[in-house]
Design a protein around this motif. Sequence first.
Motif, PDB file in Angstrom:
ATOM      1  N   HIS A  78      85.977  86.295   0.360  1.00 40.36           N
ATOM      2  CA  HIS A  78      85.377  86.935  -0.805  1.00 40.36           C
ATOM      3  C   HIS A  78      86.022  88.290  -1.059  1.00 40.36           C
ATOM      4  O   HIS A  78      86.150  89.103  -0.164  1.00 40.36           O
ATOM      5  CB  HIS A  78      83.877  87.119  -0.588  1.00 40.36           C
ATOM      6  N   HIS A  79      86.374  88.524  -2.303  1.00 39.21           N
ATOM      7  CA  HIS A  79      86.948  89.795  -2.711  1.00 39.21           C
ATOM      8  C   HIS A  79      86.244  90.279  -3.969  1.00 39.21           C
ATOM      9  O   HIS A  79      85.553  89.523  -4.645  1.00 39.21           O
ATOM     10  CB  HIS A  79      88.455  89.662  -2.999  1.00 39.21           C
ATOM     11  N   GLN A  80      86.498  91.544  -4.273  1.00 34.43           N
ATOM     12  CA  GLN A  80      85.947  92.116  -5.504  1.00 34.43           C
ATOM     13  C   GLN A  80      86.408  91.327  -6.722  1.00 34.43           C
ATOM     14  O   GLN A  80      85.716  91.221  -7.709  1.00 34.43           O
ATOM     15  CB  GLN A  80      86.388  93.585  -5.613  1.00 34.43           C
ATOM     16  N   PHE A  81      87.597  90.728  -6.635  1.00 31.27           N
ATOM     17  CA  PHE A  81      88.170  90.062  -7.794  1.00 31.27           C
ATOM     18  C   PHE A  81      87.993  88.551  -7.739  1.00 31.27           C
ATOM     19  O   PHE A  81      88.720  87.804  -8.359  1.00 31.27           O
ATOM     20  CB  PHE A  81      89.657  90.405  -7.900  1.00 31.27           C
ATOM     21  N   GLY A  82      87.037  88.090  -6.940  1.00 32.17           N
ATOM     22  CA  GLY A  82      86.788  86.661  -6.926  1.00 32.17           C
ATOM     23  C   GLY A  82      86.874  86.091  -5.535  1.00 32.17           C
ATOM     24  O   GLY A  82      87.012  86.792  -4.552  1.00 32.17           O
ATOM     25  N   THR A  83      86.786  84.768  -5.438  1.00 32.38           N
ATOM     26  CA  THR A  83      86.784  84.077  -4.163  1.00 32.38           C
ATOM     27  C   THR A  83      88.066  83.270  -4.031  1.00 32.38           C
ATOM     28  O   THR A  83      88.414  82.483  -4.905  1.00 32.38           O
ATOM     29  CB  THR A  83      85.567  83.146  -4.058  1.00 32.38           C
ATOM     30  N   VAL A  84      88.756  83.490  -2.899  1.00 31.53           N
ATOM     31  CA  VAL A  84      89.985  82.764  -2.633  1.00 31.53           C
ATOM     32  C   VAL A  84      89.699  81.756  -1.528  1.00 31.53           C
ATOM     33  O   VAL A  84      89.359  82.139  -0.411  1.00 31.53           O
ATOM     34  CB  VAL A  84      91.106  83.733  -2.183  1.00 31.53           C
ATOM     35  N   ASP A 106      98.694  82.144  -4.691  1.00 29.16           N
ATOM     36  CA  ASP A 106      99.202  80.934  -5.356  1.00 29.16           C
ATOM     37  C   ASP A 106      99.365  81.138  -6.855  1.00 29.16           C
ATOM     38  O   ASP A 106     100.200  80.503  -7.488  1.00 29.16           O
ATOM     39  CB  ASP A 106      98.247  79.766  -5.086  1.00 29.16           C
ATOM     40  N   SER A 107      98.543  82.042  -7.422  1.00 31.91           N
ATOM     41  CA  SER A 107      98.577  82.259  -8.875  1.00 31.91           C
ATOM     42  C   SER A 107      99.716  83.164  -9.321  1.00 31.91           C
ATOM     43  O   SER A 107      99.974  83.295 -10.526  1.00 31.91           O
ATOM     44  CB  SER A 107      97.247  82.866  -9.333  1.00 31.91           C
ATOM     45  N   ASP A 108     100.427  83.798  -8.399  1.00 29.75           N
ATOM     46  CA  ASP A 108     101.522  84.699  -8.779  1.00 29.75           C
ATOM     47  C   ASP A 108     102.722  83.902  -9.285  1.00 29.75           C
ATOM     48  O   ASP A 108     103.193  82.968  -8.626  1.00 29.75           O
ATOM     49  CB  ASP A 108     101.960  85.558  -7.580  1.00 29.75           C
ATOM     50  N   THR A 109     103.213  84.281 -10.454  1.00 31.94           N
ATOM     51  CA  THR A 109     104.383  83.620 -11.024  1.00 31.94           C
ATOM     52  C   THR A 109     105.649  84.119 -10.321  1.00 31.94           C
ATOM     53  O   THR A 109     105.630  85.147  -9.636  1.00 31.94           O
ATOM     54  CB  THR A 109     104.498  83.930 -12.520  1.00 31.94           C
ATOM     55  N   PRO A 110     106.779  83.425 -10.483  1.00 33.38           N
ATOM     56  CA  PRO A 110     108.040  83.906  -9.875  1.00 33.38           C
ATOM     57  C   PRO A 110     108.404  85.327 -10.312  1.00 33.38           C
ATOM     58  O   PRO A 110     108.875  86.126  -9.495  1.00 33.38           O
ATOM     59  CB  PRO A 110     109.073  82.886 -10.376  1.00 33.38           C
ATOM     60  N   ARG A 111     108.187  85.654 -11.589  1.00 38.01           N
ATOM     61  CA  ARG A 111     108.465  87.025 -12.046  1.00 38.01           C
ATOM     62  C   ARG A 111     107.568  88.038 -11.346  1.00 38.01           C
ATOM     63  O   ARG A 111     108.012  89.123 -10.965  1.00 38.01           O
ATOM     64  CB  ARG A 111     108.261  87.133 -13.561  1.00 38.01           C
ATOM     65  N   GLU A 112     106.301  87.668 -11.191  1.00 42.32           N
ATOM     66  CA  GLU A 112     105.364  88.569 -10.532  1.00 42.32           C
ATOM     67  C   GLU A 112     105.707  88.742  -9.053  1.00 42.32           C
ATOM     68  O   GLU A 112     105.604  89.841  -8.506  1.00 42.32           O
ATOM     69  CB  GLU A 112     103.933  88.047 -10.690  1.00 42.32           C
ATOM     70  N   ARG A 113     106.153  87.685  -8.412  1.00 39.84           N
ATOM     71  CA  ARG A 113     106.521  87.774  -7.005  1.00 39.84           C
ATOM     72  C   ARG A 113     107.737  88.679  -6.812  1.00 39.84           C
ATOM     73  O   ARG A 113     107.816  89.424  -5.833  1.00 39.84           O
ATOM     74  CB  ARG A 113     106.770  86.385  -6.428  1.00 39.84           C
ATOM     75  N   ARG A 114     108.681  88.595  -7.745  1.00 39.67           N
ATOM     76  CA  ARG A 114     109.848  89.487  -7.657  1.00 39.67           C
ATOM     77  C   ARG A 114     109.405  90.949  -7.801  1.00 39.67           C
ATOM     78  O   ARG A 114     109.898  91.834  -7.090  1.00 39.67           O
ATOM     79  CB  ARG A 114     110.878  89.120  -8.728  1.00 39.67           C
ATOM     80  N   LEU A 115     108.480  91.189  -8.723  1.00 35.31           N
ATOM     81  CA  LEU A 115     107.981  92.550  -8.913  1.00 35.31           C
ATOM     82  C   LEU A 115     107.219  93.021  -7.670  1.00 35.31           C
ATOM     83  O   LEU A 115     107.413  94.159  -7.209  1.00 35.31           O
ATOM     84  CB  LEU A 115     107.058  92.617 -10.130  1.00 35.31           C
ATOM     85  N   ILE A 116     106.350  92.163  -7.126  1.00 33.64           N
ATOM     86  CA  ILE A 116     105.582  92.536  -5.939  1.00 33.64           C
ATOM     87  C   ILE A 116     106.517  92.889  -4.790  1.00 33.64           C
ATOM     88  O   ILE A 116     106.319  93.883  -4.089  1.00 33.64           O
ATOM     89  CB  ILE A 116     104.628  91.396  -5.540  1.00 33.64           C
ATOM     90  N   MET A 117     107.543  92.058  -4.598  1.00 32.70           N
ATOM     91  CA  MET A 117     108.492  92.335  -3.522  1.00 32.70           C
ATOM     92  C   MET A 117     109.230  93.653  -3.749  1.00 32.70           C
ATOM     93  O   MET A 117     109.450  94.437  -2.807  1.00 32.70           O
ATOM     94  CB  MET A 117     109.486  91.176  -3.406  1.00 32.70           C
ATOM     95  N   LYS A 118     109.572  93.915  -4.996  1.00 29.74           N
ATOM     96  CA  LYS A 118     110.248  95.171  -5.329  1.00 29.74           C
ATOM     97  C   LYS A 118     109.343  96.359  -5.008  1.00 29.74           C
ATOM     98  O   LYS A 118     109.779  97.354  -4.401  1.00 29.74           O
ATOM     99  CB  LYS A 118     110.635  95.170  -6.815  1.00 29.74           C
ATOM    100  N   ARG A 142      94.390  90.622 -15.797  1.00 29.04           N
ATOM    101  CA  ARG A 142      93.778  89.306 -15.584  1.00 29.04           C
ATOM    102  C   ARG A 142      92.589  89.364 -14.628  1.00 29.04           C
ATOM    103  O   ARG A 142      91.723  88.492 -14.670  1.00 29.04           O
ATOM    104  CB  ARG A 142      94.814  88.318 -15.037  1.00 29.04           C
ATOM    105  N   VAL A 143      92.556  90.356 -13.757  1.00 29.03           N
ATOM    106  CA  VAL A 143      91.462  90.442 -12.780  1.00 29.03           C
ATOM    107  C   VAL A 143      90.518  91.601 -13.094  1.00 29.03           C
ATOM    108  O   VAL A 143      89.770  92.059 -12.243  1.00 29.03           O
ATOM    109  CB  VAL A 143      92.021  90.579 -11.339  1.00 29.03           C
ATOM    110  N   GLY A 144      90.568  92.101 -14.345  1.00 29.47           N
ATOM    111  CA  GLY A 144      89.617  93.115 -14.770  1.00 29.47           C
ATOM    112  C   GLY A 144      90.018  94.536 -14.482  1.00 29.47           C
ATOM    113  O   GLY A 144      89.236  95.475 -14.689  1.00 29.47           O
TER     114      GLY A 144
END
Length: 456
Positions: A4-10, A22-34, A247-249
């Motif tokens: 349970h998290h503030q932004f929902g249940t995983v 799992d919801s992170d797109t390839p573009r988002e994953r590249r940004l996160i890694m950066k 997307r998560v408020g």
Amino acid sequence: MAVHHQFGTVKRKWYHIKWFADSDTPRERRLIMKLDLLIVPYAFLAYWIKYIDQANLNNAYVAGLKEDLGFHGNELVQLQTLYTVGAVVGQIPFMFLFTYLPMHWTIPFLDIAWGFFTLAQYRANSFGQMAAYRFLIGWFEAAFYPAIHYIFGSWYRGDEISRRGGVFYTGLTLGTLTAGLIQSGVSSRLEGVNGLAGWRWMYIICALVTIPVGILGYFILPGTPENPNTWLLKDEDVQIAKERLARVGHSVVHPKFKLGTLKSLANNWKFWALLMLDIFFWNGSLNYSAGGYLLWLKSLGRYSQSKVNELGTISPAIGIFYVLLICFISDLVVGPAWAITIAHVWNIIGLVILVMWKVPESALWFAFMTTYSSVAMSAVLYGWINAILGKSSAERSFAIVLLNTVAQSTTAWTQLLTFPTKEAPQFKKGYSFVLANAVCLIITAQFLNVALKRSK
């Protein structure tokens, strides 16, 4: 297992540890890694250096500073308190300035100033001079920890912060460990070189490491989405970051701090619950900064100055494991409330032994080895604050600093009253006080967790 998290249940099995969602797109994953490669290593490195500089007061005290400066009473705890006062006073302006100043300029400037006053300590010849330097070091360090968590909350979701904050927070334990090794080395190799005591050489070495790290920050830190470091991030990167947080408020509109922010926070019960939680955290972890372990080792009378500092590294070394364990299980398994509970149950076990004191020496060794579990959940707590107050950047920036400032300010007098140096190394009042706060911390965390679920 449902996490349970503030932004929902995983929904995830406990052994399915993933760095990305799992919801992170390839573009988002590249940004996160950066972002991970820019923020996390620098935050870790800077915090590591800071805790070399901060912990070295205790190391210097048992390595000759006490005798050289003629300390004979409670000067150590008074210097610790003056550092805290400087850190509290220094945070106050940043409650208002976080949403105005580019963080990739602010943090490096403060780090460089911190380095210069760390260097100045090698010249201290009296309690008054050392007191002035400790106050100024506290002042320039003040904004760093809340600033880094403000940056984390500006780029990451609530279920992503703790494990990144955990990697960052290992800088505390590694810094404390390294300070002991540095002091051990200089005590045995540099004592008397060019007429300087070994503890004075330690401050010179620390400053020579600190200042370049501060300069590096100008080129490494990405800033925040509203004030990004354009040398490192493209407009596309900033837009992707805003979209995934929206997307998560998480607010994508970043208003500047206004007086109305105070009223909004004052009417928010979550803010007051978080304030109590933070106060119990700061006072429930005083045992890690009081120097009890080093003072106990010195009181045994069987180790040299060098050996005392060398043995003093064992507890923070174990603390690295505590920090990573608690932060990763918070994000990936149990959530923040239970991660806080697990950390402080272990802390309480050690504190009970220290309160009893008249136990076999092996039991005291074990108790001191639990010490750093008290701060292992710090990144979890501030990640939780970012998540709970993430809908407004103005509220979030103000709350992170205000919570940290008020909670830390209480330790300026509680540590002075409960850990007087003259009572070292037993500190019966101190360990009893920390024990009570650790129990209250667990109760408050569980209450907040239940209240948040009901408020949804």
